[in-house]
Design a protein around this motif. Structure first.
Motif, PDB file in Angstrom:
ATOM      1  N   ARG A 125     -20.714  13.839 -20.617  1.00 18.97           N
ATOM      2  CA  ARG A 125     -20.048  12.646 -21.149  1.00 18.97           C
ATOM      3  C   ARG A 125     -19.091  13.065 -22.258  1.00 18.97           C
ATOM      4  NH1 ARG A 125     -22.926   7.333 -20.908  1.00 18.97           N
ATOM      5  NH2 ARG A 125     -24.744   7.536 -19.547  1.00 18.97           N
ATOM      6  N   ASP A 127     -23.922   0.422 -19.640  1.00 17.42           N
ATOM      7  CA  ASP A 127     -23.185   1.405 -18.853  1.00 17.42           C
ATOM      8  C   ASP A 127     -22.637   0.787 -17.576  1.00 17.42           C
ATOM      9  OD1 ASP A 127     -23.425   3.500 -20.589  1.00 17.42           O
ATOM     10  OD2 ASP A 127     -24.729   4.719 -19.318  1.00 17.42           O
ATOM     11  N   GLU A 128     -23.440  -0.013 -16.904  1.00 18.50           N
ATOM     12  CA  GLU A 128     -23.018  -0.579 -15.627  1.00 18.50           C
ATOM     13  C   GLU A 128     -21.907  -1.608 -15.816  1.00 18.50           C
ATOM     14  OE1 GLU A 128     -26.589  -1.868 -13.716  1.00 18.50           O
ATOM     15  OE2 GLU A 128     -27.397   0.165 -13.598  1.00 18.50           O
ATOM     16  N   GLU A 150     -23.006   1.488  -8.820  1.00 19.51           N
ATOM     17  CA  GLU A 150     -24.098   2.044  -9.610  1.00 19.51           C
ATOM     18  C   GLU A 150     -24.674   3.334  -9.030  1.00 19.51           C
ATOM     19  OE1 GLU A 150     -23.736  -1.061  -8.719  1.00 19.51           O
ATOM     20  OE2 GLU A 150     -24.349  -2.471 -10.291  1.00 19.51           O
ATOM     21  N   LEU A 161     -23.259   6.387 -10.497  1.00 21.37           N
ATOM     22  CA  LEU A 161     -23.601   6.413 -11.922  1.00 21.37           C
ATOM     23  C   LEU A 161     -25.047   6.840 -12.119  1.00 21.37           C
ATOM     24  CD1 LEU A 161     -22.961   5.760 -14.915  1.00 21.37           C
ATOM     25  CD2 LEU A 161     -23.701   3.411 -14.432  1.00 21.37           C
ATOM     26  N   LEU A 185     -18.799   0.321 -16.584  1.00 18.74           N
ATOM     27  CA  LEU A 185     -18.307   0.980 -15.374  1.00 18.74           C
ATOM     28  C   LEU A 185     -17.553  -0.009 -14.495  1.00 18.74           C
ATOM     29  CD1 LEU A 185     -18.286   3.565 -13.624  1.00 18.74           C
ATOM     30  CD2 LEU A 185     -20.361   2.700 -12.529  1.00 18.74           C
ATOM     31  N   GLU A 241     -19.628   6.987 -24.103  1.00 19.31           N
ATOM     32  CA  GLU A 241     -18.626   7.060 -23.048  1.00 19.31           C
ATOM     33  C   GLU A 241     -19.305   7.370 -21.716  1.00 19.31           C
ATOM     34  OE1 GLU A 241     -14.961   6.849 -23.337  1.00 19.31           O
ATOM     35  OE2 GLU A 241     -15.736   5.741 -25.042  1.00 19.31           O
ATOM     36  N   LEU A 242     -18.732   6.861 -20.644  1.00 17.69           N
ATOM     37  CA  LEU A 242     -19.274   7.126 -19.312  1.00 17.69           C
ATOM     38  C   LEU A 242     -18.888   8.527 -18.852  1.00 17.69           C
ATOM     39  CD1 LEU A 242     -18.293   3.728 -17.693  1.00 17.69           C
ATOM     40  CD2 LEU A 242     -20.621   4.473 -18.199  1.00 17.69           C
ATOM     41  N   THR A 250     -25.980  10.213 -14.174  1.00 18.95           N
ATOM     42  CA  THR A 250     -26.744  10.167 -15.418  1.00 18.95           C
ATOM     43  C   THR A 250     -28.115  10.818 -15.256  1.00 18.95           C
ATOM     44  OG1 THR A 250     -27.441   7.906 -14.859  1.00 18.95           O
ATOM     45  CG2 THR A 250     -25.555   8.146 -16.318  1.00 18.95           C
TER      46      THR A 250
END
Length: 253
Positions: A90, A21-22, A77, A80, A25, A99-100, A84
């Motif tokens: 999402r 994810d990071e 981050e 994010l 992103l 997907e983010l 999350t």
């Protein structure tokens, strides 16, 4: 949003990979920064190119670049993690790839341009980098994008905007205090360090925006405490690492 929030390409340690994810992103934020550069026009765009080249902003693979350097603060981050943690929606996955959350992506871009806004001003004040007029205009353009992205996520009547105003007013005062202290205009004691750290407080805003957007403002105090401790530790380490450079520039730390 603090000095050396990203550190890639400065010879200050090995690069480290982030999780999926990071890394995704960071890649998306860099893509958006490229798109933003295309909207800046010829003069501002050229200034942005100079900034990107100086910071080596677009070097490195996704998850191993400027914002994901091991010495970097978690500029992208933080929003994010909040999004999350509190289950921001999402989109449906494509080809089995998660997907983010769109909220996290918008706020991470807000964090990136807010960081660059601060970085330009910090480098100008601390090291005299850049022509002042040009630096102010590019910094202002990036701040406009920062605020526009936050406004996408929150209504105008949100209590977040009181925090936004408080944080940025405090940032300006702290930057001026730091400039005076660099010039020997006061004691460099614990209280002065605490006051100067307000220059780093904008780092909290994109993650705080996620809290307000997800109706979880009761966690703001904990977020602020975490970011404050993180910024203080990072600043102490950066001061130690750059002691010789600051001494050469005549900046007291």
């Amino acid at each position: 949003m603090i000095e050396d929030g990203g550190a890639a390409g400065r010879g200050e340690g090995a690069r480290g990979a982030k999780d999926g994810d990071e890394a995704a992103l960071e890649a998306e934020v860099l893509r958006r920064l490229t798109a933003l550069r295309g909207r800046l026009g010829g003069e501002l765009g050229a200034l942005f190119d100079e900034l990107a080249a100086r910071l080596r902003l677009f070097e490195g693979e996704p998850g191993e670049g400027y914002f994901s350097h091991p010495m970097a603060l978690p500029v992208l981050e933080l929003p994010l993690w909040v999004a999350t943690r509190f289950r921001a929606p999402r989109p449906a996955p494509r080809a089995g790839t998660p997907e983010l959350p769109p909220l996290a992506v918008d706020l991470a871009e807000a964090a990136a341009v807010g960081y660059l806004h601060v970085r330009i001003e910090d480098d100008l004040v601390d090291e005299g980098v850049g022509e002042p007029g040009a630096a102010v205009l590019l910094s202002g353009a990036l701040f406009a994008r920062h605020q526009a992205l936050l406004a996408r996520s929150l209504p105008g009547q949100s209590a977040f905007w009181d925090l936004f105003e408080e944080v940025w007013l405090g940032y300006g005062d702290a930057m001026l205090l730091e400039r005076r202290l660099h010039r020997g205009g006061g004691p460099r004691d614990v209280e002065a360090f605490r006051r100067v750290l307000a220059r780093s407080r904008p780092l909290v805003l994109p993650a705080a925006a996620a809290l307000f957007a997800l109706s979880r403002p009761e966690h703001l105090a904990a977020l602020e405490a975490f970011v404050s401790a993180l910024a203080a530790a990072h600043q102490l380490f950066a001061d130690l690492l750059h002691a010789e450079k600051d001494r050469a520039l005549g900046n007291a730390t």
